[in-house]
Design a protein around this motif. Sequence first.
Motif: not given
Length: 368
Positions: A31-59
């Motif tokens: 925690q102190r490293a995060m607050a004062r310098a930098a630390a890296v955390v594995d959050r590879g369990h998060r789910d990730v989706l991808a939205v492609t296609g020309e109408e992706r933003l308006s949709w």
Amino acid sequence: MTVPGSEQTDEHTPDPDAAVAAHHGDPPAEQRAMARAAAVVDRGHRDVLAVTGEERLSWLHLLLTQHVSELPESTGTEALVLDAQGRVLHHMAVAAAAGTVWLDTEPGEGAPLLDYLAKMVFWSKVEPRDVTGELAVLSVVGPDTPAVLAAAGLPVPDAPHGVAPLDGGGFVRRTPWPGRDAADVVVPRGERGDRWAALTAAGARAAGTIAFEALRVESRAPRLHLDTDDRTIPHEVGWIGPAVHLTKGCYRGQETVARVANLGRPPRRTVLLHLDAGDEELPRTGDPVLRDGRAVGRVGTVVQHHELGPVALALLKRSVPVDAELTAGAEDRLSPAAVDPDSYEPDPDTPPPGRAARERTGGAGRRG
């Protein structure tokens, strides 16, 4: 010492972060490293989706609470999906990069979110798909985040929501929480170990989810299902602005959002609670917050902070005053609790406590 991908289990309460490392030997130092310098955390369990296609933003603009119809390339934000009553169903981080809109969300939430999106495609020129098996999230946290990214050979997007694509797939997204600076490094899953090694070699301390959650709680950034329940509306947890755009419409639940914003106040508010359990067990997520023996709120995420000690996010009834004497927990895990006054946002037409006290006493105690 734990390594990325190792499993942590809790015999009492299901842990949404059980699939990744909880710590790397010294959570307070992480925690102190995060607050004062930098630390890296594995959050590879998060789910990730991808939205492609020309109408992706308006949709997506028609489905999400955030204004994304003109979201510039190389930009990120947050967004929600609500039910018809305006209650929160999904929360996601959003990134526009390489002709794709990326949505990453809580572990296990990707499938129901994708199911909802797929049902709303109709004739739109879009393709939502689950890419959790292809991409993994690493998070760098701390004021030295830009220097660590550069030293690891990664792009440094503009803060707080810049996004930069990576050669070979993935992207880097700067985020405004937790802590003073942070970035999500979303990489091909097969490169996770190499990217982790590069970030630690660049100066980021290896850290686990215990440290990340502690700084998230300090930042008062809510987490779906931990700091929300099935009645939560966005106003109660601080998602108006970061994840909800008040001047756009055309999404499910928008009527509730507008009504509460314009005509009334949300029934609850999120606060930071200081806990005084001593040697006793701390409250758990979902336990009640009590005032004079009556439930006035719900305990959210509970952490041991390296400076603040045991603290928790909590949803309290709006009528609970900032100086109320509270108890948090249930059964044999009751703890005296006090609202952190810096986390308490009074109603706009309510005078601050000091002025209210002077008005009640007719001005007694003023210096003349």
